[in-house]
Design a protein around this motif. Structure first.
Motif, PDB file in Angstrom:
ATOM      1  N   ASP A 185      36.591-101.351 -57.771  1.00  0.00           N
ATOM      2  CA  ASP A 185      36.989-100.953 -59.129  1.00  0.00           C
ATOM      3  C   ASP A 185      36.890-102.192 -60.015  1.00  0.00           C
ATOM      4  OD1 ASP A 185      38.035 -99.842 -61.399  1.00  0.00           O
ATOM      5  OD2 ASP A 185      39.910 -99.158 -60.484  1.00  0.00           O
ATOM      6  N   THR A 186      35.705-102.423 -60.565  1.00  0.00           N
ATOM      7  CA  THR A 186      35.379-103.709 -61.196  1.00  0.00           C
ATOM      8  C   THR A 186      36.102-103.961 -62.515  1.00  0.00           C
ATOM      9  OG1 THR A 186      33.448-102.695 -62.263  1.00  0.00           O
ATOM     10  CG2 THR A 186      33.107-103.751 -60.120  1.00  0.00           C
ATOM     11  N   LYS A 187      36.748-102.946 -63.058  1.00  0.00           N
ATOM     12  CA  LYS A 187      37.432-103.124 -64.348  1.00  0.00           C
ATOM     13  C   LYS A 187      38.925-102.828 -64.248  1.00  0.00           C
ATOM     14  CE  LYS A 187      33.326-102.214 -67.145  1.00  0.00           C
ATOM     15  NZ  LYS A 187      32.737-101.431 -68.269  1.00  0.00           N
ATOM     16  N   ASN A 188      39.457-102.934 -63.066  1.00  0.00           N
ATOM     17  CA  ASN A 188      40.880-102.675 -62.862  1.00  0.00           C
ATOM     18  C   ASN A 188      41.670-103.926 -63.237  1.00  0.00           C
ATOM     19  OD1 ASN A 188      43.503-102.325 -61.668  1.00  0.00           O
ATOM     20  ND2 ASN A 188      42.635-100.681 -60.404  1.00  0.00           N
ATOM     21  N   LEU A 189      42.273-103.900 -64.395  1.00  0.00           N
ATOM     22  CA  LEU A 189      42.979-105.082 -64.909  1.00  0.00           C
ATOM     23  C   LEU A 189      44.212-105.424 -64.088  1.00  0.00           C
ATOM     24  CD1 LEU A 189      42.724-104.434 -68.764  1.00  0.00           C
ATOM     25  CD2 LEU A 189      41.244-105.838 -67.326  1.00  0.00           C
ATOM     26  N   ASP A 190      44.890-104.415 -63.556  1.00  0.00           N
ATOM     27  CA  ASP A 190      46.071-104.678 -62.732  1.00  0.00           C
ATOM     28  C   ASP A 190      45.693-105.494 -61.501  1.00  0.00           C
ATOM     29  OD1 ASP A 190      47.792-103.293 -64.427  1.00  0.00           O
ATOM     30  OD2 ASP A 190      47.427-101.387 -63.425  1.00  0.00           O
ATOM     31  N   VAL A 191      44.613-105.085 -60.852  1.00  0.00           N
ATOM     32  CA  VAL A 191      44.132-105.818 -59.680  1.00  0.00           C
ATOM     33  C   VAL A 191      43.768-107.250 -60.074  1.00  0.00           C
ATOM     34  CG1 VAL A 191      42.251-105.995 -57.999  1.00  0.00           C
ATOM     35  CG2 VAL A 191      43.307-103.770 -58.456  1.00  0.00           C
ATOM     36  N   MET A 192      43.100-107.415 -61.204  1.00  0.00           N
ATOM     37  CA  MET A 192      42.667-108.740 -61.650  1.00  0.00           C
ATOM     38  C   MET A 192      43.846-109.675 -61.900  1.00  0.00           C
ATOM     39  SD  MET A 192      39.539-107.932 -64.255  1.00  0.00           S
ATOM     40  CE  MET A 192      38.147-106.940 -63.757  1.00  0.00           C
ATOM     41  N   ILE A 211      39.095-115.424 -63.268  1.00  0.00           N
ATOM     42  CA  ILE A 211      39.559-114.035 -63.307  1.00  0.00           C
ATOM     43  C   ILE A 211      40.150-113.722 -64.677  1.00  0.00           C
ATOM     44  CG2 ILE A 211      41.135-112.338 -62.316  1.00  0.00           C
ATOM     45  CD1 ILE A 211      38.804-113.027 -60.519  1.00  0.00           C
ATOM     46  N   TYR A 212      40.908-114.669 -65.224  1.00  0.00           N
ATOM     47  CA  TYR A 212      41.467-114.445 -66.557  1.00  0.00           C
ATOM     48  C   TYR A 212      40.354-114.324 -67.599  1.00  0.00           C
ATOM     49  CZ  TYR A 212      46.155-115.306 -64.758  1.00  0.00           C
ATOM     50  OH  TYR A 212      47.333-115.215 -64.068  1.00  0.00           O
ATOM     51  N   ASP A 213      39.273-115.043 -67.433  1.00  0.00           N
ATOM     52  CA  ASP A 213      38.111-114.908 -68.322  1.00  0.00           C
ATOM     53  C   ASP A 213      37.559-113.482 -68.274  1.00  0.00           C
ATOM     54  OD1 ASP A 213      37.784-117.287 -69.702  1.00  0.00           O
ATOM     55  OD2 ASP A 213      36.691-118.260 -68.050  1.00  0.00           O
ATOM     56  N   LYS A 214      37.485-112.921 -67.074  1.00  0.00           N
ATOM     57  CA  LYS A 214      36.977-111.560 -66.934  1.00  0.00           C
ATOM     58  C   LYS A 214      37.899-110.560 -67.617  1.00  0.00           C
ATOM     59  CE  LYS A 214      34.398-112.315 -62.648  1.00  0.00           C
ATOM     60  NZ  LYS A 214      34.204-111.932 -61.223  1.00  0.00           N
ATOM     61  N   ILE A 215      39.198-110.793 -67.487  1.00  0.00           N
ATOM     62  CA  ILE A 215      40.164-109.910 -68.154  1.00  0.00           C
ATOM     63  C   ILE A 215      39.975-109.974 -69.662  1.00  0.00           C
ATOM     64  CG2 ILE A 215      42.616-109.504 -68.608  1.00  0.00           C
ATOM     65  CD1 ILE A 215      43.161-110.595 -65.765  1.00  0.00           C
ATOM     66  N   ILE A 216      39.832-111.187 -70.183  1.00  0.00           N
ATOM     67  CA  ILE A 216      39.639-111.384 -71.625  1.00  0.00           C
ATOM     68  C   ILE A 216      38.374-110.679 -72.098  1.00  0.00           C
ATOM     69  CG2 ILE A 216      39.134-113.135 -73.389  1.00  0.00           C
ATOM     70  CD1 ILE A 216      40.898-115.063 -71.630  1.00  0.00           C
ATOM     71  N   GLU A 217      37.354-110.716 -71.281  1.00  0.00           N
ATOM     72  CA  GLU A 217      36.073-110.090 -71.633  1.00  0.00           C
ATOM     73  C   GLU A 217      36.155-108.565 -71.619  1.00  0.00           C
ATOM     74  OE1 GLU A 217      31.547-109.768 -69.776  1.00  0.00           O
ATOM     75  OE2 GLU A 217      32.935-111.301 -69.039  1.00  0.00           O
ATOM     76  N   ILE A 218      36.911-108.019 -70.690  1.00  0.00           N
ATOM     77  CA  ILE A 218      36.949-106.569 -70.502  1.00  0.00           C
ATOM     78  C   ILE A 218      37.963-105.867 -71.395  1.00  0.00           C
ATOM     79  CG2 ILE A 218      37.542-104.754 -68.836  1.00  0.00           C
ATOM     80  CD1 ILE A 218      36.410-106.566 -66.648  1.00  0.00           C
ATOM     81  N   THR A 219      39.157-106.429 -71.527  1.00  0.00           N
ATOM     82  CA  THR A 219      40.248-105.714 -72.173  1.00  0.00           C
ATOM     83  C   THR A 219      40.003-105.447 -73.659  1.00  0.00           C
ATOM     84  OG1 THR A 219      42.643-105.688 -72.537  1.00  0.00           O
ATOM     85  CG2 THR A 219      41.532-107.805 -72.766  1.00  0.00           C
ATOM     86  N   LYS A 220      40.547-104.336 -74.108  1.00  0.00           N
ATOM     87  CA  LYS A 220      40.499-103.991 -75.528  1.00  0.00           C
ATOM     88  C   LYS A 220      41.884-104.120 -76.164  1.00  0.00           C
ATOM     89  CE  LYS A 220      36.610-100.805 -74.959  1.00  0.00           C
ATOM     90  NZ  LYS A 220      36.132 -99.402 -75.106  1.00  0.00           N
ATOM     91  N   SER A 221      42.833-104.545 -75.341  1.00  0.00           N
ATOM     92  CA  SER A 221      44.206-104.713 -75.817  1.00  0.00           C
ATOM     93  C   SER A 221      44.428-106.154 -76.261  1.00  0.00           C
ATOM     94  CB  SER A 221      45.202-104.352 -74.703  1.00  0.00           C
ATOM     95  OG  SER A 221      46.505-104.789 -75.016  1.00  0.00           O
ATOM     96  N   ASP A 222      44.877-106.328 -77.490  1.00  0.00           N
ATOM     97  CA  ASP A 222      45.153-107.677 -78.002  1.00  0.00           C
ATOM     98  C   ASP A 222      46.270-108.343 -77.207  1.00  0.00           C
ATOM     99  OD1 ASP A 222      43.205-107.418 -79.952  1.00  0.00           O
ATOM    100  OD2 ASP A 222      44.602-106.680 -81.478  1.00  0.00           O
ATOM    101  N   GLU A 223      47.265-107.558 -76.816  1.00  0.00           N
ATOM    102  CA  GLU A 223      48.398-108.105 -76.058  1.00  0.00           C
ATOM    103  C   GLU A 223      47.953-108.576 -74.679  1.00  0.00           C
ATOM    104  OE1 GLU A 223      52.852-106.765 -74.469  1.00  0.00           O
ATOM    105  OE2 GLU A 223      51.666-105.437 -75.746  1.00  0.00           O
ATOM    106  N   THR A 224      47.135-107.757 -74.019  1.00  0.00           N
ATOM    107  CA  THR A 224      46.629-108.134 -72.696  1.00  0.00           C
ATOM    108  C   THR A 224      45.748-109.373 -72.793  1.00  0.00           C
ATOM    109  OG1 THR A 224      46.685-105.833 -71.962  1.00  0.00           O
ATOM    110  CG2 THR A 224      45.292-107.342 -70.700  1.00  0.00           C
ATOM    111  N   LYS A 225      44.929-109.418 -73.811  1.00  0.00           N
ATOM    112  CA  LYS A 225      44.043-110.567 -74.015  1.00  0.00           C
ATOM    113  C   LYS A 225      44.855-111.840 -74.239  1.00  0.00           C
ATOM    114  CE  LYS A 225      40.178-112.157 -76.877  1.00  0.00           C
ATOM    115  NZ  LYS A 225      39.267-111.813 -78.005  1.00  0.00           N
TER     116      LYS A 225
END
Length: 242
Positions: A185-192, A211-225
């Motif tokens: 599941d390549t876009k599972n932010l919880d796992v990341m 891994i945090y770079d990947k999260i920043i790249e994928i997420t659409k949430s400003d808070e998560t980013k």
């Protein structure tokens, strides 16, 4: 359905007798004979008829047991929805008696045991809290069994990863499970997030930052980013310091 209900009713009657002082094999056989209308077959036709009736009984019992297992699972999920984790755990344990190779049931046991570990207080003030540890080990065993049955089971891979990182303080054990979950599941932010934490806890700060770079790249949430950017900075600062 009527046949199944009759089988369950007979079982209930036998169990009632057993609770009142035990029940012999002869009593069970007598109940079966009464229900099926079979006495003491001797002729070929009588024997064939008796075999046919008892074969139907076996099929009915198997179907009834299958349904009981399903009902235990449903009841367990109802308890789980209501955060009654102890009762849910009992139901899933019962369901496993009917479906011992069901990965979902093991996953639910892991979830419930994890929650129960949080409620396991050291009432004896022993300083060890053996009950809490036992629940955590039960959760670990259940998650690993689920993965053994279905190796691509992301929820169980994630569950055992969380357990190792945040509960058992064994982040090195979490990494292979979380890496596999992320590969599936390549876009599972919880796992990341948990994987990044596992890398950080094992002093692999650069991988954590990646891994945090990947999260920043994928997420659409400003808070998560924002959270990922803050954690990335912490990881990089630790990398440069060490």
């Amino acid at each position: 359905m009527i046949k199944i209900k009759s089988v369950i009713i007979v079982f209930s009657a036998i169990m009632l007798l057993a609770s009142c002082g035990g029940v012999s094999n002869k009593t069970v056989i007598r109940h079966q004979k009464l229900e099926e209308g079979v006495e003491s077959p001797t002729t070929i036709e009588e024997l064939k008829d008796a075999i046919g009736k008892y074969q139907e009984r076996v099929a009915d019992v198997q179907l009834a047991q299958s349904q009981i297992g399903i009902w235990y699972k449903i009841l367990g999920t109802r308890y789980l929805d209501n955060k009654m984790y102890g009762e849910a755990l009992k139901c899933f344990e019962e369901a496993l008696k009917y479906y011992p190779d069901n990965q979902n049931l093991y996953y639910y046991v892991g979830v419930c045991a994890g929650y129960m570990s949080h409620a396991a207080l050291d009432f004896n003030a022993s300083g060890t809290n053996e009950l809490k540890y036992n629940y955590l080990k039960l959760a670990e065993e259940a998650y690993l069994r689920a993965i053994q049955i279905e190796e691509r089971y992301v929820r169980a891979l994630y569950g055992v990863g969380v357990l190792y990182v945040f509960e058992l303080d064994e982040p090195e054990k979490a990494i292979p499970h979380l890496e596999k979950a992320m590969s599936i599941d390549t876009k599972n932010l919880d796992v990341m997030f948990v994987l990044a934490r596992a890398y950080y806890s094992t002093y692999d700060f650069e991988k954590s930052a990646e891994i945090y770079d990947k999260i920043i790249e994928i997420t659409k949430s400003d808070e998560t980013k924002k959270t990922a950017e803050e954690n990335k900075k912490i990881a990089l600062d630790a990398a440069y310091t060490n």
